[in-house]
Scaffold this motif. Sequence first.
Motif, mmCIF file in Angstrom:
data_model
loop_
_atom_site.group_PDB
_atom_site.id
_atom_site.type_symbol
_atom_site.label_atom_id
_atom_site.label_comp_id
_atom_site.label_asym_id
_atom_site.label_seq_id
_atom_site.Cartn_x
_atom_site.Cartn_y
_atom_site.Cartn_z
ATOM 1 N N ARG A 1 48.583 35.146 86.264
ATOM 2 C CA ARG A 1 49.194 33.735 86.688
ATOM 3 C C ARG A 1 49.744 33.696 88.300
ATOM 4 N NH1 ARG A 1 53.952 32.413 88.531
ATOM 5 N NH2 ARG A 1 54.498 30.124 87.776
ATOM 6 N N LEU B 1 46.411 32.990 90.189
ATOM 7 C CA LEU B 1 46.120 31.575 90.088
ATOM 8 C C LEU B 1 47.066 30.575 91.056
ATOM 9 C CD1 LEU B 1 45.220 30.761 86.236
ATOM 10 C CD2 LEU B 1 43.925 31.755 87.740
ATOM 11 N N ILE C 1 40.064 26.203 88.620
ATOM 12 C CA ILE C 1 41.443 26.356 87.988
ATOM 13 C C ILE C 1 42.044 24.986 87.550
ATOM 14 C CG2 ILE C 1 43.882 27.109 88.287
ATOM 15 C CD1 ILE C 1 42.919 29.111 90.109
ATOM 16 N N ARG C 2 42.048 23.875 88.398
ATOM 17 C CA ARG C 2 42.353 22.757 87.994
ATOM 18 C C ARG C 2 41.596 21.986 87.026
ATOM 19 N NH1 ARG C 2 40.793 19.197 91.859
ATOM 20 N NH2 ARG C 2 40.097 20.382 93.396
ATOM 21 N N PHE D 1 40.935 24.938 83.588
ATOM 22 C CA PHE D 1 42.144 25.239 83.012
ATOM 23 C C PHE D 1 43.240 24.720 82.760
ATOM 24 C CE2 PHE D 1 46.154 27.956 83.067
ATOM 25 C CZ PHE D 1 45.722 28.844 81.753
ATOM 26 N N ILE E 1 42.003 32.440 81.837
ATOM 27 C CA ILE E 1 42.318 32.936 83.029
ATOM 28 C C ILE E 1 41.558 34.110 83.640
ATOM 29 C CG2 ILE E 1 44.266 34.148 84.611
ATOM 30 C CD1 ILE E 1 46.227 32.522 82.505
ATOM 31 N N VAL F 1 38.063 32.826 84.807
ATOM 32 C CA VAL F 1 37.979 32.229 86.270
ATOM 33 C C VAL F 1 38.442 33.255 87.234
ATOM 34 C CG1 VAL F 1 39.623 30.572 87.520
ATOM 35 C CG2 VAL F 1 39.076 29.841 85.222
#
Length: 588
Positions: free
Chosen positions: A456, A459, A495-496, A499, A521, A524
Amino acid sequence: MNKGTIKKVAGPLVIAEGMREANMFDVVRVSNQRLIGEIIEIHGDEASIQVYEETSGLGPGEPVESMEVPLSVELGPGLISSIYDGIQRPLDDIMKISGNNLQRGVEVPSLKRDRKWKFNPCVKAGDEVIPGDIIGTVQETVIVEQRIMVPYDIVGTVKDIKKGEFTVEEVVAVIATPQGDRKVTLMQEWPVRKGRPYKMKLPPTQPLVTGQRVVDTFFPIARGGVAAVPGPFGSGKTVIQHQLAKWAEADIVVYIGCGERGNEMTDVLNEFPALKDPKTGHSLMERTVLIANTSDMPVAAREASIYTGITIAEYFRDMGYSVALMADSTSRWAEALREMSGRLEEMPGEEGYPAYLGSRLAQFYERAGQVVTLGKEGRQGTLSVIGAVSPPGGDISEPVSQATLRIVKVFWGLDSALAYKRHFPAINWLNSYSLYLDNLKGWFDSSVSPEWMESRQKLMGLLQEEAELEEIVKMVGMDALSASDRLKMEAARSIREDFLHQNSFHEIDTYTSLKKQLLMIKLVLAYYERSREAMEKGGEVNELLKMAVRERIGRFKYTQEAEIDSQYDKINNELSTEIARLVGKEDY
């Protein structure tokens, strides 16, 4: 009963004289039409009453009668799947009496008096009981079992207990106490402004899993936690609350439409019965209580609706359930406070709101939590509160948003710019936060994966670096960036778009389990980290950005839960193969 007469009428505020014997927060009946109201201020023998119905046509000299009890809700079988107004009057029963337009002075009981419920006792004569003990159960809907509890002020021995079908007013048990025999019915009443008691409040250690990736991964709310969802018009507050009502791991949902537009509330009332509960396959209404107080209803009832809703939620919490309460929106509630405060001629605070705005908001949100309930067995129940805030013009520096942020621990800041780009949920990852992360780290590490928090963090780091690089790109263009920065920008875009963007109307993408979130996650991050290594070994950035496997990574979110492991392995192998080909090493 204490009786007085109307001296002055100012909108929803009525001032009555001759009320010396009345108490603060007593319920009163105003005029011969018997409009319902509540005493909010007393000076000598004059009482200021906020009336929960339209006051046009009232005049001085008309009678006012105190009922000598505080504003209370009826708690018992029949709550689930009901639709109430702000003071717990059932809208379907009112419609039978007055048609589609609400009439004033209609008196209807909150729980249906003629319906019989099958009561199954779980104690016997001679058993000792204390407040909060469960004496029997009623299967209210297919999903919800009502647990009939010993009222707060009764300690004693069960003298008589019945089995069979009863209305909410019929006696199902008699308990012998030192003060004499006490009768227990399926229903109990509780004053709305007073929190229901419990043994102990526990620190939050488990997340309320919602299946919404931006919430669960980046800004989780704890079970028994509080969150605020501020956002301007059209940014998706109501859709987020619908998604949480549908998917959050809660046994019971209480939804308060406080001062919302009539057409929005109509959508809720039409949609909730049609929504299928994903856990049971039945209608979502089978575990939901709705409180509808639209913006055209009397403003004073808006203030009461919040308390009505949270008292009902506390009742189910006391049974040991996990309850999620959605308040949409607390800004309208604060506006009602401001209007009543102005009519009482109190000293205004910031932007005209009363000086006690912050303390009133705190009193509401503090009623959330994970608690050990009353009763010998000490059940654990949780009440999570998610309040939408509608700041005028989307400006969260206004008093209601700021007072709320001082109280809540989760802030999901909705962004109209994201909403205009059709990026939903439109939660801005750069200015939102969750203060529960440290409390929940242990749970995520043990129940999901020790990699969860670290992944997390990676990211979030990429998204923050993207925001800094965006400034450079705006000034000098993408070509000015180094190859490694271009890769960073591309990973952040992944990510945008792959995810964080989640389609609430797609049957698979609408909900993502924690395991699937972790695999997304990892994919990516694997793309970014392996591409960076490949560049160090001479790989071309343009070739890395064009890899066919990126499309597969983006579409992984549409994979069925049963197939996520096999698909993850397949995509992972493809990624390794493509990168090995680009750097010219077969064994990469």
